[in-house]
Design a protein around this motif. Structure first.
Motif, PDB file in Angstrom:
ATOM      1  N   GLU A  44      59.634 121.248  54.928  1.00  0.00           N
ATOM      2  CA  GLU A  44      58.237 121.367  55.370  1.00  0.00           C
ATOM      3  C   GLU A  44      57.778 119.998  55.883  1.00  0.00           C
ATOM      4  OE1 GLU A  44      57.266 124.217  55.739  1.00  0.00           O
ATOM      5  OE2 GLU A  44      57.916 125.527  54.115  1.00  0.00           O
ATOM      6  N   SER A  45      58.531 119.471  56.853  1.00  0.00           N
ATOM      7  CA  SER A  45      58.329 118.078  57.285  1.00  0.00           C
ATOM      8  C   SER A  45      57.005 117.845  58.007  1.00  0.00           C
ATOM      9  CB  SER A  45      59.486 117.636  58.179  1.00  0.00           C
ATOM     10  OG  SER A  45      59.547 118.449  59.341  1.00  0.00           O
ATOM     11  N   GLN A  46      56.242 118.931  58.294  1.00  0.00           N
ATOM     12  CA  GLN A  46      54.908 118.707  58.861  1.00  0.00           C
ATOM     13  C   GLN A  46      54.015 117.937  57.895  1.00  0.00           C
ATOM     14  OE1 GLN A  46      56.135 121.678  58.082  1.00  0.00           O
ATOM     15  NE2 GLN A  46      54.669 122.887  56.936  1.00  0.00           N
ATOM     16  N   ALA A  47      54.489 117.782  56.648  1.00  0.00           N
ATOM     17  CA  ALA A  47      53.744 116.980  55.661  1.00  0.00           C
ATOM     18  C   ALA A  47      53.606 115.525  56.109  1.00  0.00           C
ATOM     19  CB  ALA A  47      54.445 117.036  54.301  1.00  0.00           C
ATOM     20  N   SER A  53      49.456 108.185  57.522  1.00  0.00           N
ATOM     21  CA  SER A  53      49.297 108.590  56.121  1.00  0.00           C
ATOM     22  C   SER A  53      50.272 107.833  55.225  1.00  0.00           C
ATOM     23  CB  SER A  53      49.521 110.101  55.968  1.00  0.00           C
ATOM     24  OG  SER A  53      50.889 110.406  56.226  1.00  0.00           O
ATOM     25  N   LEU A  54      49.910 107.712  53.962  1.00  0.00           N
ATOM     26  CA  LEU A  54      50.764 107.006  53.003  1.00  0.00           C
ATOM     27  C   LEU A  54      52.118 107.686  52.853  1.00  0.00           C
ATOM     28  CD1 LEU A  54      48.344 105.960  50.125  1.00  0.00           C
ATOM     29  CD2 LEU A  54      49.717 104.458  51.565  1.00  0.00           C
ATOM     30  N   ILE A  55      52.129 109.013  52.886  1.00  0.00           N
ATOM     31  CA  ILE A  55      53.385 109.731  52.688  1.00  0.00           C
ATOM     32  C   ILE A  55      54.330 109.493  53.879  1.00  0.00           C
ATOM     33  CG2 ILE A  55      52.481 111.974  53.543  1.00  0.00           C
ATOM     34  CD1 ILE A  55      55.220 111.317  50.891  1.00  0.00           C
ATOM     35  N   ALA A  56      53.771 109.471  55.105  1.00  0.00           N
ATOM     36  CA  ALA A  56      54.613 109.218  56.284  1.00  0.00           C
ATOM     37  C   ALA A  56      55.207 107.810  56.221  1.00  0.00           C
ATOM     38  CB  ALA A  56      53.792 109.400  57.562  1.00  0.00           C
ATOM     39  N   LYS A  57      54.392 106.855  55.804  1.00  0.00           N
ATOM     40  CA  LYS A  57      54.879 105.470  55.689  1.00  0.00           C
ATOM     41  C   LYS A  57      55.899 105.342  54.560  1.00  0.00           C
ATOM     42  CE  LYS A  57      50.721 103.407  57.644  1.00  0.00           C
ATOM     43  NZ  LYS A  57      49.417 102.827  57.357  1.00  0.00           N
ATOM     44  N   SER A  58      55.671 106.070  53.473  1.00  0.00           N
ATOM     45  CA  SER A  58      56.588 105.985  52.322  1.00  0.00           C
ATOM     46  C   SER A  58      57.977 106.504  52.671  1.00  0.00           C
ATOM     47  CB  SER A  58      56.029 106.769  51.133  1.00  0.00           C
ATOM     48  OG  SER A  58      54.800 106.218  50.713  1.00  0.00           O
ATOM     49  N   VAL A  59      58.058 107.690  53.287  1.00  0.00           N
ATOM     50  CA  VAL A  59      59.391 108.258  53.557  1.00  0.00           C
ATOM     51  C   VAL A  59      60.176 107.401  54.553  1.00  0.00           C
ATOM     52  CG1 VAL A  59      58.801 110.647  52.933  1.00  0.00           C
ATOM     53  CG2 VAL A  59      58.559 109.904  55.316  1.00  0.00           C
ATOM     54  N   GLN A  60      59.444 106.685  55.417  1.00  0.00           N
ATOM     55  CA  GLN A  60      60.140 105.789  56.354  1.00  0.00           C
ATOM     56  C   GLN A  60      60.893 104.685  55.609  1.00  0.00           C
ATOM     57  OE1 GLN A  60      60.774 106.162  59.386  1.00  0.00           O
ATOM     58  NE2 GLN A  60      59.130 107.238  60.457  1.00  0.00           N
ATOM     59  N   GLN A  85      57.366 113.041  63.133  1.00  0.00           N
ATOM     60  CA  GLN A  85      58.572 113.640  62.554  1.00  0.00           C
ATOM     61  C   GLN A  85      59.834 113.173  63.288  1.00  0.00           C
ATOM     62  OE1 GLN A  85      57.710 118.016  61.291  1.00  0.00           O
ATOM     63  NE2 GLN A  85      56.045 117.435  62.646  1.00  0.00           N
ATOM     64  N   MET A  86      59.764 113.106  64.632  1.00  0.00           N
ATOM     65  CA  MET A  86      60.930 112.650  65.394  1.00  0.00           C
ATOM     66  C   MET A  86      61.216 111.172  65.119  1.00  0.00           C
ATOM     67  SD  MET A  86      62.136 115.314  66.842  1.00  0.00           S
ATOM     68  CE  MET A  86      63.436 114.574  67.800  1.00  0.00           C
ATOM     69  N   SER A  87      60.162 110.395  64.865  1.00  0.00           N
ATOM     70  CA  SER A  87      60.354 108.974  64.577  1.00  0.00           C
ATOM     71  C   SER A  87      61.016 108.768  63.218  1.00  0.00           C
ATOM     72  CB  SER A  87      59.016 108.234  64.614  1.00  0.00           C
ATOM     73  OG  SER A  87      58.498 108.283  65.913  1.00  0.00           O
ATOM     74  N   PHE A  88      60.848 109.742  62.324  1.00  0.00           N
ATOM     75  CA  PHE A  88      61.521 109.642  61.022  1.00  0.00           C
ATOM     76  C   PHE A  88      63.030 109.837  61.199  1.00  0.00           C
ATOM     77  CE2 PHE A  88      63.405 111.886  57.385  1.00  0.00           C
ATOM     78  CZ  PHE A  88      63.250 110.901  56.407  1.00  0.00           C
ATOM     79  N   ILE A  89      63.422 110.881  61.959  1.00  0.00           N
ATOM     80  CA  ILE A  89      64.866 111.151  62.073  1.00  0.00           C
ATOM     81  C   ILE A  89      65.535 110.302  63.149  1.00  0.00           C
ATOM     82  CG2 ILE A  89      65.002 113.475  61.093  1.00  0.00           C
ATOM     83  CD1 ILE A  89      64.886 114.513  64.017  1.00  0.00           C
ATOM     84  N   ASN A  90      64.740 109.823  64.121  1.00  0.00           N
ATOM     85  CA  ASN A  90      65.337 109.090  65.230  1.00  0.00           C
ATOM     86  C   ASN A  90      64.376 107.993  65.699  1.00  0.00           C
ATOM     87  OD1 ASN A  90      67.104 108.451  67.309  1.00  0.00           O
ATOM     88  ND2 ASN A  90      67.535 110.595  67.767  1.00  0.00           N
TER      89      ASN A  90
END
Length: 379
Positions: A44-47, A53-60, A85-90
């Motif tokens: 559910e990567s739309q999270a 957001s803090l969560i987007a920065k954290s998973v990076q 989302q694309m910036s997380f995987i690539n």
């Protein structure tokens, strides 16, 4: 997970799989980022759609050899969801966020630029494996969708016309004086009120004593479906609308389960509905129940109001139409005739054909409206 969790990352070495929540990842990122994983997989990567957001920065900050993301709704609000989302995987694939906004987001969302949409699709396509449910779950029973048009009662129509005239004059006046861009908030406010009145005027005026054509149709169809032994999921994006249906069910002594954002025991409500044959109705708010629920005992789905994003609407229907479902699933979308509900559906068809509806959201939809469109919506 939980307050008594063991915070020693060294323990991970003894396991093949570590499962946790986005919330815990955000809180424990200092610990989790010290471990080097083989894979990090976001479900559910739309999270992480909001890059700030803090969560987007954290998973990076998580370290791994490979990264995967899984989602049925990569776009919920805007093309920027896709960037995050694309910036997380690539990382770097879509450039810095400022470049992405100028190169893709503004041309696609504001100008409906087909070439930019195609270009964006070409860039991301090699990194996406898209599988339709028909390919994955070949044995699923059929699914039928129909639109149920309702007529306003005279009292409801009077209330609707009154609010429509008020907002029409105000909005067109603001467009003339300050331009279309500065009228978007007022337009959103007006459209939301009109959509609520199309459901039931009580949503905006609790003291309203009249009835609603749509509510009459909804209650009639609930009675008919229950009398034939069907189990029904009922979705609305307005919690107040669900409350009116809830009151009808209580008055009629019909057992039901209920889920909105404030529900604490989500799983308890799901199990009750799935396991108890006497409970025929499950009321669910769109935001709380769009994903993560397995409700295969239902074979009827009622969508009480139209939603901007068809993918989210589809996810709601898929709470019932998924592996484990043995019956044909019937979906009914309730639309009020001669209101913004009907006009929005018509406008969407004309405006949002772009690349299989790359974006269909409230915000981007309103940004695309011309003065003529607005006049038509409020005519």
């Amino acid at each position: 997970t939980g307050t008594n969790r063991d915070k020693d990352p060294e323990q991970f070495a003894r396991y093949d799989l570590v499962v946790t929540s986005y919330g815990i990842t955000r809180i424990d990122i200092d610990i989790l980022s010290s471990y080097y994983f083989n894979y990090v997989i976001l479900d559910e990567s739309q999270a992480i759609k909001n890059p700030d957001s803090l969560i987007a920065k954290s998973v990076q900050d998580l370290k791994s050899r490979y990264r995967l993301i899984l989602t049925g709704t990569p776009l919920e609000n805007s093309t920027l969801d896709l960037w995050s989302q694309m910036s997380f995987i690539n990382p770097g694939l879509l450039g810095p966020v400022k470049y992405f906004k100028e190169e893709f987001q503004l041309p696609i969302e504001k100008r409906g630029d087909v070439d930019k949409t195609r270009k964006l699709n070409l860039i991301i396509k090699p990194f996406i494996m898209r599988r339709q449910k028909s390919q994955v779950a070949k044995d699923l029973p059929e699914k039928f969708e129909s639109v149920k048009f309702s007529q306003m009662t005279p009292e409801q129509e009077e209330k609707y016309e009154e609010v429509k005239s008020h907002y029409r004059n105000q909005i067109l006046d603001t467009i003339e004086k300050s331009g279309i861009k500065n009228s978007q908030m007022l337009l959103l406010q007006g459209l939301t009120k009109l959509r609520q009145i199309a459901n039931h005027p009580k949503l905006v005026e609790p003291e309203y004593g009249g009835d609603s054509g749509k509510m009459e149709d909804i209650t009639y169809m609930i009675d008919a479906a229950i009398s034939e032994g069907h189990k029904i999921l009922i979705f609305s994006q307005f919690v107040k609308h669900l409350s009116l249906v809830k009151k009808f069910l209580e008055d009629e002594k019909i057992d039901f389960t209920y889920l909105d954002g404030s529900t604490k025991d989500r799983q308890g409500q799901v199990e009750k509905f799935q396991q108890n044959d006497d409970i025929k109705v499950f009321l669910i708010s769109l935001k709380a129940g769009g994903l993560g629920l397995n409700l295969t005992k239902a074979d009827y789905v009622f969508l009480l109001d139209p939603w901007w994003n068809p993918a989210i609407e589809q996810q709601a229907v898929d709470r019932a139409h998924r592996i484990g479902q043995e019956n044909t699933v019937f979906t009914y979308k309730f639309i009020m005739r001669n209101t913004v509900e009907e006009k929005i559906l018509a406008l969407q068809k004309n405006k949002l054909k772009l690349a299989s509806d790359l974006i269909t959201t409230e915000e981007s939809f309103i940004k695309k409206l011309t003065t003529d469109d607005i006049s038509e919506l409020l005519s």
